[in-house]
Design a protein around this motif. Structure first.
Motif, mmCIF file in Angstrom:
data_model
loop_
_atom_site.group_PDB
_atom_site.id
_atom_site.type_symbol
_atom_site.label_atom_id
_atom_site.label_comp_id
_atom_site.label_asym_id
_atom_site.label_seq_id
_atom_site.Cartn_x
_atom_site.Cartn_y
_atom_site.Cartn_z
ATOM 1 N N GLY A 87 80.355 -7.728 40.399
ATOM 2 C CA GLY A 87 80.327 -6.931 41.174
ATOM 3 C C GLY A 87 79.559 -5.600 40.954
ATOM 4 N N ILE A 88 78.994 -5.428 39.798
ATOM 5 C CA ILE A 88 78.389 -4.129 39.317
ATOM 6 C C ILE A 88 76.977 -4.577 40.005
ATOM 7 N N ASN A 89 76.234 -3.264 40.308
ATOM 8 C CA ASN A 89 75.015 -3.284 41.068
ATOM 9 C C ASN A 89 73.766 -3.696 39.758
ATOM 10 N N ARG A 90 72.952 -4.470 40.165
ATOM 11 C CA ARG A 90 71.718 -4.756 39.280
ATOM 12 C C ARG A 90 70.348 -5.116 39.984
ATOM 13 N N ARG A 91 69.230 -5.246 39.544
ATOM 14 C CA ARG A 91 68.183 -5.459 40.316
ATOM 15 C C ARG A 91 68.170 -6.955 40.701
ATOM 16 N N ILE A 92 67.335 -7.326 41.485
ATOM 17 C CA ILE A 92 67.005 -8.588 42.275
ATOM 18 C C ILE A 92 66.557 -9.559 40.981
ATOM 19 N N SER A 93 66.944 -10.706 40.915
ATOM 20 C CA SER A 93 66.633 -11.690 39.754
ATOM 21 C C SER A 93 65.113 -11.571 39.819
ATOM 22 N N GLY A 94 64.402 -11.374 38.633
ATOM 23 C CA GLY A 94 63.037 -11.597 38.425
ATOM 24 C C GLY A 94 62.153 -10.703 39.210
ATOM 25 N N ASP A 95 62.723 -9.685 39.735
ATOM 26 C CA ASP A 95 61.877 -8.788 40.733
ATOM 27 C C ASP A 95 61.275 -7.876 39.797
ATOM 28 N N LEU A 96 59.911 -7.593 40.269
ATOM 29 C CA LEU A 96 58.752 -6.812 39.714
ATOM 30 C C LEU A 96 59.670 -5.335 39.388
ATOM 31 N N ILE A 97 59.229 -4.828 38.430
ATOM 32 C CA ILE A 97 59.729 -3.385 38.115
ATOM 33 C C ILE A 97 58.450 -2.415 38.146
ATOM 34 N N HIS A 98 57.352 -2.921 37.259
ATOM 35 C CA HIS A 98 56.166 -1.864 37.545
ATOM 36 C C HIS A 98 54.971 -2.660 37.061
ATOM 37 N N GLU A 99 53.882 -2.152 37.548
ATOM 38 C CA GLU A 99 52.638 -2.923 37.240
ATOM 39 C C GLU A 99 51.476 -1.626 37.258
ATOM 40 N N PHE A 100 50.489 -1.947 36.194
ATOM 41 C CA PHE A 100 49.633 -0.811 35.964
ATOM 42 C C PHE A 100 48.323 -1.527 35.733
ATOM 43 N N SER A 101 47.131 -0.999 36.607
ATOM 44 C CA SER A 101 45.888 -1.351 35.820
ATOM 45 C C SER A 101 44.951 -0.373 35.933
ATOM 46 N N ALA A 102 43.910 -0.490 35.098
ATOM 47 C CA ALA A 102 42.969 0.615 35.003
ATOM 48 C C ALA A 102 41.697 -0.066 34.712
ATOM 49 N N GLU A 103 40.545 0.537 35.271
ATOM 50 C CA GLU A 103 39.093 0.057 34.641
ATOM 51 C C GLU A 103 38.269 1.260 34.658
ATOM 52 N N PHE A 104 37.306 0.867 33.466
ATOM 53 C CA PHE A 104 36.307 2.057 33.398
ATOM 54 C C PHE A 104 35.117 1.077 33.690
ATOM 55 N N ARG A 105 33.989 1.664 34.361
ATOM 56 C CA ARG A 105 32.858 1.045 34.562
ATOM 57 C C ARG A 105 31.730 2.010 34.622
ATOM 58 N N TYR A 106 30.576 1.640 33.919
ATOM 59 C CA TYR A 106 29.432 2.424 33.650
ATOM 60 C C TYR A 106 28.107 1.502 34.083
ATOM 61 N N ASP A 107 27.552 1.703 35.138
ATOM 62 C CA ASP A 107 26.494 1.399 35.781
ATOM 63 C C ASP A 107 25.594 1.990 35.058
ATOM 64 N N ILE A 108 24.643 1.572 34.006
ATOM 65 C CA ILE A 108 23.474 2.463 33.408
ATOM 66 C C ILE A 108 22.612 2.597 34.220
ATOM 67 N N PRO A 109 22.186 3.969 34.701
ATOM 68 C CA PRO A 109 21.084 4.490 35.645
ATOM 69 C C PRO A 109 19.669 3.568 34.906
ATOM 70 N N GLY A 110 18.920 3.174 36.224
ATOM 71 C CA GLY A 110 17.405 2.788 35.933
ATOM 72 C C GLY A 110 17.456 1.428 35.353
ATOM 73 N N GLY A 111 18.514 0.652 35.430
ATOM 74 C CA GLY A 111 18.513 -0.629 34.715
ATOM 75 C C GLY A 111 19.493 -1.473 35.709
ATOM 76 N N ASN A 112 19.520 -2.744 34.877
ATOM 77 C CA ASN A 112 20.449 -3.866 35.610
ATOM 78 C C ASN A 112 21.815 -3.883 34.736
ATOM 79 N N TRP A 113 21.897 -3.274 33.940
ATOM 80 C CA TRP A 113 23.246 -3.295 32.673
ATOM 81 C C TRP A 113 24.127 -2.510 33.219
ATOM 82 N N ALA A 114 25.458 -2.883 33.273
ATOM 83 C CA ALA A 114 26.848 -2.484 33.194
ATOM 84 C C ALA A 114 27.641 -2.766 32.244
ATOM 85 N N VAL A 115 28.620 -1.758 31.761
ATOM 86 C CA VAL A 115 29.436 -2.125 30.818
ATOM 87 C C VAL A 115 30.931 -1.525 31.209
ATOM 88 N N GLY A 116 32.099 -2.031 30.762
ATOM 89 C CA GLY A 116 33.321 -1.735 31.397
ATOM 90 C C GLY A 116 34.436 -2.167 30.288
#
Length: 687
Positions: free
Chosen positions: A568-597
């Motif tokens: 009878g106690i309140n709880r989250r839905i079984s297996g429910d998502l709590i949080h999700e975090f994503s981050a990306e850094f990308r550097y397209d090097i000027p004047g060429g075909n290379w990129a890093v991230g």
């Protein structure tokens, strides 16, 4: 009563026919296409993506500031759009098509522009918030290919067969796409599991190794016909095989050794199509779909004990056949500034399953044992009717609304079989507002009917998790009132921020409930509340002098609450998502075909709750990776990446109770497994 209800909805729809007749006087309407969608929030031509050297439309969409491709949950029928991606103003025809795969088959050279649109301004029920529309053309034979091998450093076979090749072309009024793909996975982990008694004392320590190998080859074809007077026809065909083999070895120091095997050999197909043509001043669209899936599963377990007692074991062979057949008609017309659409849909969904459970006797033979309720057929017949209406209320405010309902009959065979029928109202109202040029707001209120999982009706056993569910023939579809708000801030050359918030008030949500004195199964709980927020953001640093530097940051938080049927106690839905975090850094090097991230991802989920068990997923740290990319290696784009650099493990803790979860603890399994870094190679090209 049921007939009168649907008739009243139809009467509301027919009330709009005078407007339709007036629209006839203006001449034939033209089917909705990419050039006739609502005014875009932003429009991106191919030159915008030049620095990324995209090979496909997917590469382009992934670089749109503040936008993320969203694939909706399993839809109930074909009535509402679940993806936030359109191609030439049209949604995907079919249900198994996903936006990522479809966009990956469109060559970048075939893209004219990409439009970012507020979904509430489109006459496509179900769309809200940001939507991208890919305006493309095919004038000649083109092809795309992708090869994506993966290698885990530890205890996993290399994944060498993952990729896709597709060809698109045009012959007269027919455009076509053919594709051959394989989703290959080679996963696994290894580590120690401790078994603890109720007082926390270690009673056994096991070293475990898990291997999950699978391939999903799929061949698909898409054919599109464009007529001279507004006719548009689509036909989509797909056939897929699925092979999965899971093995797990568990060597205990004290109690026992465990040998686990699970296999699946599935085949499925889908045939879907639609045909739109002008009629009576509007457009009639006829849609059809047929899906079939045959899935034989086999599981076998052997237990060998340190005290030399006889070997124990069991096996489970399950056969599952699923079919879905849908026919739908949509009639849309324009009356002044208003867009109308009347729709009818009929569907038949069916699940046919049987299972054979066997136990190993002392002589080493497997003998059948009863598994009551596991052999059954569940079928749903459903009819839906709806009317949608949309129009601009002012130069910067747009309204879209829909009203309708569905009638469904659910039939289950077997000793506990029932036949029941339901009437469910459904509909929505949404507003899109642009108070200033750089800010877009949308608000949506919806009455939604959920999709039942037919497996919840049937008794089942999971030998690997040592769980069993009773059949529950009393399940009903969940319903909910959903409120969604979305705000998009265009930061110009700096990027974009898209923020979302939602709250759902759910009735008859499905979660684990008691069945009898000792059994349990998925069942309905009267009410639940779900709310959450998310942010998708892109920041381009060119404006402050960091030419070619870009940050993408996405975050989602979700909170759910329901009364536990046991305590009878309140709880989250079984297996429910709590949080999700994503981050990306990308550097397209000027004047060429290379990129890093570099990229980072982590998430957390709620405990999985059963009546006699509680499973926890403690995650320490996330997935950190780096990559280097060259955009022209003999005409190919090649990216080499390394992920899981901080050694995120796959942890799991499960508590077993003597009887129910509100009583004393029997024992605990505490697991921590590792799989090491992952090397990723992606090769993309066009021909």
């Amino acid at each position: 009563m049921k007939i009168r209800y649907l008739a009243s909805v139809a009467a509301i729809a027919l009330a709009g026919l005078p407007a339709m007749v007036r629209a006839q006087e203006a001449g034939p309407a033209t089917p909705a296409s990419a050039d006739q969608t609502a005014t875009p929030l932003r429009s991106f031509d191919p030159a915008y993506f030049t620095q990324f050297a995209p090979r496909t439309a997917l590469d382009m969409v992934r670089q749109i500031p503040g936008f993320s491709i969203a694939e909706g949950e399993d839809r109930r029928g074909l009535g509402q759009v679940s993806s936030n991606v359109l191609i030439n103003g049209e949604r995907f025809s079919g249900k198994s098509n996903d936006a990522v795969s479809e966009l990956g088959r469109i060559g970048a050279a075939n893209v004219i522009r990409i439009e970012l649109i507020d979904g509430a301004t489109l006459n496509l029920p179900g769309l809200t918030g940001q939507v991208v529309n890919i305006v493309s053309k095919v004038d000649s034979l083109t092809g795309q290919f992708r090869y994506s091998p993966r290698v885990r450093f530890r205890r996993t076979d290399p994944q060498l067969l993952n990729g896709e090749v597709s060809v698109s072309g045009k012959a007269g009024k027919i455009a076509y796409t053919l594709s051959l793909a394989n989703n290959s996975f080679r996963n696994g982990n290894a580590g120690t599991e401790r078994v603890l008694d109720a007082a926390g004392n270690v009673t056994d320590r096991r070293y475990e190794e898990l291997y999950v190998n699978g391939d999903e080859p799929r061949i698909a074809a898409g054919i599109k016909y464009t007529g001279d007077t507004g006719q548009i026809g689509n036909l989509n065909l797909a056939y897929q095989r699925r092979w999965v083999r899971i093995t797990e070895d568990s060597d205990g120091e004290v109690v026992r050794d465990r040998d686990y095997l699970e296999t699946e050999k599935e085949n499925n197909y889908e045939i879907g199509g639609d045909y739109l043509f002008p009629l009576w001043g509007g457009n009639l669209k006829l849609i059809g779909l047929r899906r079939f899936e045959h899935s034989p599963f086999f599981t076998r377990i052997f237990l060998d004990f340190e005290d030399r007692r006889p070997r124990e074991g069991n096996s489970l062979a399950t056969r599952i056949d699923e079919t879905e057949t849908i026919a739908r008609a949509e009639y849309g017309w324009k009356a002044g500034k208003a867009d109308w659409q009347f729709s009818l849909e009929g569907a038949i969904n069916k699940l046919d399953t049987d299972a054979e459970l066997k136990l190993l006797d002392t002589a080493g033979r497997f003998n059948p044992v009863p598994l009551p309720g596991s052999d059954a057929t569940v079928e749903e017949k459903r009819a839906e009717i709806g009317l949608s209406y949309g129009r601009p209320l002012s130069s910067n405010l747009t309204l879209q609304t829909s009203i309708g309902g569905e009638y469904s009959q659910i039939m289950q065979s077997g000793p506990n079989g029932l036949t029941r029928s339901f009437i469910r109202p459904k509909g929505f109202v949404s507003l899109a507002w642009k108070p200033v040029q750089s800010l877009d707001l949308s608000l949506r209120l919806q009455r939604d009917v959920g999709q039942l999982n037919f497996f919840d009706f049937v008794a089942s056993a999971d030998l690997g998790a040592e769980n069993q569910n009773s059949g529950n023939p009393d399940l009903v579809p969940q319903q909910s009132w959903n409120i969604d708000f979305q705000a998009t801030k265009n930061l110009g050359a700096l990027g974009s921020i898209n923020a979302k918030a939602f709250v759902n008030f759910v009735e008859d949500i499905v979660d684990q409930v008691p069945i009898g004195a000792t059994g349990e199964a998925p069942g309905n709980i009267d009410s639940a509340t779900i709310w959450g927020v998310s942010i998708d953001s892109t920041f381009k640093m060119d404006v402050i002098g960091w030419t070619g530097v870009r940050f993408d940051i996405d975050y989602t938080y979700r909170k759910s609450s329901l009364p536990d049927p046991l305590t009878g106690i309140n709880r989250r839905i079984s297996g429910d998502l709590i949080h999700e975090f994503s981050a990306e850094f990308r550097y397209d090097i000027p004047g060429g075909n290379w990129a890093v991230g570099a990229n980072y991802f982590d998430f957390s989920q709620a405990d999985e709750v059963r009546l006699s068990q509680l499973a926890e997923f403690p995650i320490d740290g996330g997935d950190l990776g780096f990559y280097v990319e060259n955009k022209d290696v003999r005409g190919l784009t090649v990216r080499l990446g390394l992920s899981n650099l901080i050694g995120t493990n796959e942890a799991f803790r499960r508590t077993f109770y003597v009887a129910r979860r509100d009583g004393p603890v029997a024992f605990v399994e505490d697991r921590d497994r590792f799989f090491g870094p992952v090397v990723r190679l992606d090769i993309n090209g066009s021909f």
